[in-house]
Motif scaffolding. Structure first.
Motif, PDB file in Angstrom:
ATOM      1  N   LEU A  16       0.838  -1.200   0.000  1.00  0.00           N
ATOM      2  CA  LEU A  16       0.000   0.000   0.000  1.00  0.00           C
ATOM      3  C   LEU A  16       0.869   1.244   0.000  1.00  0.00           C
ATOM      4  CD1 LEU A  16      -2.693  -1.016   2.615  1.00  0.00           C
ATOM      5  CD2 LEU A  16      -3.048  -0.710   0.176  1.00  0.00           C
ATOM      6  N   HIS A  17       1.942   1.220   0.776  1.00  0.00           N
ATOM      7  CA  HIS A  17       2.833   2.369   0.879  1.00  0.00           C
ATOM      8  C   HIS A  17       3.401   2.719  -0.491  1.00  0.00           C
ATOM      9  CE1 HIS A  17       5.737   5.192   2.058  1.00  0.00           C
ATOM     10  NE2 HIS A  17       6.435   4.508   2.906  1.00  0.00           N
ATOM     11  N   GLN A  18       3.776   1.718  -1.272  1.00  0.00           N
ATOM     12  CA  GLN A  18       4.338   1.971  -2.598  1.00  0.00           C
ATOM     13  C   GLN A  18       3.322   2.613  -3.527  1.00  0.00           C
ATOM     14  OE1 GLN A  18       5.767  -1.779  -3.967  1.00  0.00           O
ATOM     15  NE2 GLN A  18       7.603  -1.710  -2.707  1.00  0.00           N
ATOM     16  N   THR A  55       1.041  10.474   3.050  1.00  0.00           N
ATOM     17  CA  THR A  55       2.056   9.434   2.878  1.00  0.00           C
ATOM     18  C   THR A  55       1.373   8.077   2.843  1.00  0.00           C
ATOM     19  OG1 THR A  55       2.378   9.077   5.242  1.00  0.00           O
ATOM     20  CG2 THR A  55       3.728  10.807   4.188  1.00  0.00           C
ATOM     21  N   GLY A  56       2.086   7.085   2.400  1.00  0.00           N
ATOM     22  CA  GLY A  56       1.560   5.732   2.394  1.00  0.00           C
ATOM     23  C   GLY A  56       1.176   5.263   3.783  1.00  0.00           C
ATOM     24  N   LYS A  57       1.965   5.628   4.781  1.00  0.00           N
ATOM     25  CA  LYS A  57       1.646   5.243   6.164  1.00  0.00           C
ATOM     26  C   LYS A  57       0.342   5.894   6.612  1.00  0.00           C
ATOM     27  CE  LYS A  57       6.260   4.174   7.779  1.00  0.00           C
ATOM     28  NZ  LYS A  57       7.318   4.453   8.734  1.00  0.00           N
ATOM     29  N   GLN A  58       0.122   7.141   6.230  1.00  0.00           N
ATOM     30  CA  GLN A  58      -1.125   7.810   6.595  1.00  0.00           C
ATOM     31  C   GLN A  58      -2.322   7.125   5.941  1.00  0.00           C
ATOM     32  OE1 GLN A  58       0.232  11.696   5.267  1.00  0.00           O
ATOM     33  NE2 GLN A  58      -0.140  12.515   7.326  1.00  0.00           N
ATOM     34  N   VAL A  59      -2.201   6.808   4.661  1.00  0.00           N
ATOM     35  CA  VAL A  59      -3.295   6.161   3.938  1.00  0.00           C
ATOM     36  C   VAL A  59      -3.562   4.780   4.538  1.00  0.00           C
ATOM     37  CG1 VAL A  59      -4.032   5.226   1.711  1.00  0.00           C
ATOM     38  CG2 VAL A  59      -2.933   7.464   1.831  1.00  0.00           C
ATOM     39  N   ALA A  60      -2.507   4.044   4.843  1.00  0.00           N
ATOM     40  CA  ALA A  60      -2.689   2.743   5.478  1.00  0.00           C
ATOM     41  C   ALA A  60      -3.388   2.908   6.824  1.00  0.00           C
ATOM     42  CB  ALA A  60      -1.336   2.050   5.648  1.00  0.00           C
ATOM     43  N   LEU A  66     -10.801   2.729   9.109  1.00  0.00           N
ATOM     44  CA  LEU A  66     -12.064   2.345   8.492  1.00  0.00           C
ATOM     45  C   LEU A  66     -12.393   0.890   8.809  1.00  0.00           C
ATOM     46  CD1 LEU A  66     -14.483   2.890   6.606  1.00  0.00           C
ATOM     47  CD2 LEU A  66     -12.985   2.348   4.678  1.00  0.00           C
ATOM     48  N   TYR A  67     -11.409   0.024   8.676  1.00  0.00           N
ATOM     49  CA  TYR A  67     -11.610  -1.398   8.940  1.00  0.00           C
ATOM     50  C   TYR A  67     -12.069  -1.642  10.377  1.00  0.00           C
ATOM     51  CZ  TYR A  67     -10.723  -6.355   9.454  1.00  0.00           C
ATOM     52  OH  TYR A  67     -10.867  -7.689   9.714  1.00  0.00           O
ATOM     53  N   ASP A  68     -11.473  -0.927  11.322  1.00  0.00           N
ATOM     54  CA  ASP A  68     -11.780  -1.114  12.739  1.00  0.00           C
ATOM     55  C   ASP A  68     -13.073  -0.435  13.169  1.00  0.00           C
ATOM     56  OD1 ASP A  68      -9.516  -2.655  13.138  1.00  0.00           O
ATOM     57  OD2 ASP A  68      -8.280  -0.955  13.761  1.00  0.00           O
ATOM     58  N   SER A  69     -13.667   0.366  12.311  1.00  0.00           N
ATOM     59  CA  SER A  69     -14.865   1.126  12.683  1.00  0.00           C
ATOM     60  C   SER A  69     -16.139   0.383  12.285  1.00  0.00           C
ATOM     61  CB  SER A  69     -14.851   2.496  12.009  1.00  0.00           C
ATOM     62  OG  SER A  69     -15.202   2.378  10.640  1.00  0.00           O
ATOM     63  N   GLU A  70     -17.259   0.964  12.649  1.00  0.00           N
ATOM     64  CA  GLU A  70     -18.574   0.454  12.243  1.00  0.00           C
ATOM     65  C   GLU A  70     -19.073   1.164  10.981  1.00  0.00           C
ATOM     66  OE1 GLU A  70     -20.242  -2.094  13.711  1.00  0.00           O
ATOM     67  OE2 GLU A  70     -18.451  -2.353  14.954  1.00  0.00           O
ATOM     68  N   LYS A  71     -18.294   2.084  10.444  1.00  0.00           N
ATOM     69  CA  LYS A  71     -18.675   2.844   9.248  1.00  0.00           C
ATOM     70  C   LYS A  71     -18.279   2.079   7.992  1.00  0.00           C
ATOM     71  CE  LYS A  71     -20.043   6.402  11.647  1.00  0.00           C
ATOM     72  NZ  LYS A  71     -21.412   6.841  11.701  1.00  0.00           N
ATOM     73  N   VAL A  72     -18.835   2.499   6.859  1.00  0.00           N
ATOM     74  CA  VAL A  72     -18.541   1.809   5.597  1.00  0.00           C
ATOM     75  C   VAL A  72     -17.845   2.707   4.574  1.00  0.00           C
ATOM     76  CG1 VAL A  72     -20.415   0.165   5.872  1.00  0.00           C
ATOM     77  CG2 VAL A  72     -20.841   2.302   4.671  1.00  0.00           C
ATOM     78  N   VAL A  73     -17.700   3.988   4.897  1.00  0.00           N
ATOM     79  CA  VAL A  73     -17.094   4.930   3.962  1.00  0.00           C
ATOM     80  C   VAL A  73     -16.014   5.731   4.693  1.00  0.00           C
ATOM     81  CG1 VAL A  73     -17.497   6.949   2.480  1.00  0.00           C
ATOM     82  CG2 VAL A  73     -19.226   5.148   2.616  1.00  0.00           C
ATOM     83  N   GLY A  74     -14.871   5.895   4.037  1.00  0.00           N
ATOM     84  CA  GLY A  74     -13.818   6.782   4.519  1.00  0.00           C
ATOM     85  C   GLY A  74     -13.614   7.873   3.491  1.00  0.00           C
ATOM     86  N   LEU A  75     -13.657   9.124   3.928  1.00  0.00           N
ATOM     87  CA  LEU A  75     -13.558  10.256   3.001  1.00  0.00           C
ATOM     88  C   LEU A  75     -12.375  11.148   3.359  1.00  0.00           C
ATOM     89  CD1 LEU A  75     -17.318  11.239   3.146  1.00  0.00           C
ATOM     90  CD2 LEU A  75     -16.175  10.233   1.191  1.00  0.00           C
ATOM     91  N   VAL A  76     -11.699  11.650   2.324  1.00  0.00           N
ATOM     92  CA  VAL A  76     -10.647  12.660   2.517  1.00  0.00           C
ATOM     93  C   VAL A  76     -11.168  13.948   1.908  1.00  0.00           C
ATOM     94  CG1 VAL A  76      -8.306  13.363   1.921  1.00  0.00           C
ATOM     95  CG2 VAL A  76      -8.779  10.962   2.479  1.00  0.00           C
ATOM     96  N   ASP A  77     -11.223  14.999   2.712  1.00  0.00           N
ATOM     97  CA  ASP A  77     -11.686  16.308   2.240  1.00  0.00           C
ATOM     98  C   ASP A  77     -10.645  16.888   1.283  1.00  0.00           C
ATOM     99  OD1 ASP A  77     -11.640  19.445   2.587  1.00  0.00           O
ATOM    100  OD2 ASP A  77     -13.657  18.777   3.171  1.00  0.00           O
ATOM    101  N   ARG A  78     -11.077  17.333   0.114  1.00  0.00           N
ATOM    102  CA  ARG A  78     -10.158  17.844  -0.918  1.00  0.00           C
ATOM    103  C   ARG A  78      -9.449  19.120  -0.505  1.00  0.00           C
ATOM    104  NH1 ARG A  78     -12.897  17.417  -6.780  1.00  0.00           N
ATOM    105  NH2 ARG A  78     -10.731  17.371  -7.379  1.00  0.00           N
ATOM    106  N   GLU A  79     -10.078  19.927   0.326  1.00  0.00           N
ATOM    107  CA  GLU A  79      -9.492  21.213   0.712  1.00  0.00           C
ATOM    108  C   GLU A  79      -8.606  21.101   1.953  1.00  0.00           C
ATOM    109  OE1 GLU A  79      -9.733  23.700  -1.413  1.00  0.00           O
ATOM    110  OE2 GLU A  79     -11.000  22.393  -2.629  1.00  0.00           O
ATOM    111  N   SER A  80      -9.087  20.411   2.971  1.00  0.00           N
ATOM    112  CA  SER A  80      -8.338  20.342   4.236  1.00  0.00           C
ATOM    113  C   SER A  80      -7.474  19.094   4.349  1.00  0.00           C
ATOM    114  CB  SER A  80      -9.311  20.382   5.414  1.00  0.00           C
ATOM    115  OG  SER A  80     -10.078  19.182   5.462  1.00  0.00           O
ATOM    116  N   PHE A  81      -7.692  18.112   3.480  1.00  0.00           N
ATOM    117  CA  PHE A  81      -7.012  16.825   3.494  1.00  0.00           C
ATOM    118  C   PHE A  81      -7.273  16.044   4.779  1.00  0.00           C
ATOM    119  CE2 PHE A  81      -5.207  17.964  -0.386  1.00  0.00           C
ATOM    120  CZ  PHE A  81      -4.565  16.856  -0.919  1.00  0.00           C
TER     121      PHE A  81
END
Length: 103
Positions: A16-18, A55-60, A66-81
């Motif tokens: 994933l990091h790569q 970074t790859g570590k952040q994305v991982a 997300l995996y550990d949560s009860e939610k089904v969607v993970g979002l990255v805000d385009r403006e604030s990241f």
């Protein structure tokens, strides 16, 4: 040996990091390599074109959150990241007439 999904994800973190970070590879960065192909140019400065990225570590970490949560969607805000977890973006469509029809 059968791996549980979390173990499988942890084992895949280097891969994933790569994919999510401009890691040095063969003299150019993976991000720069993508930029050259996407823009049809022979040189591309990823850092100059994208001053902000995760970074790859952040994305991982986002994926694990997300995996550990009860939610089904993970979002990255385009403006604030910033990263946030969310409920489904669309309602369940189990009986929609627009679903694939059985033949």
């Amino acid at each position: 040996m059968i791996l549980q999904p979390c173990n499988l994800l942890i084992e895949r973190l280097p891969v994933l990091h790569q994919h999510f970070h401009p890691v040095r590879k063969g003299g150019i960065t993976c991000g720069a390599e993508f930029g050259m192909v996407a823009n049809n140019v022979s040189e591309y400065d990823y850092d100059k074109s994208f001053g902000t990225y995760h970074t790859g570590k952040q994305v991982a970490g986002f994926l694990l959150e997300l995996y550990d949560s009860e939610k089904v969607v993970g979002l990255v805000d385009r403006e604030s990241f910033s990263f946030r977890l969310a409920d489904p973006l669309f309602p369940y469509a189990g009986k929609s007439s627009h679903n694939q029809q059985r033949m």
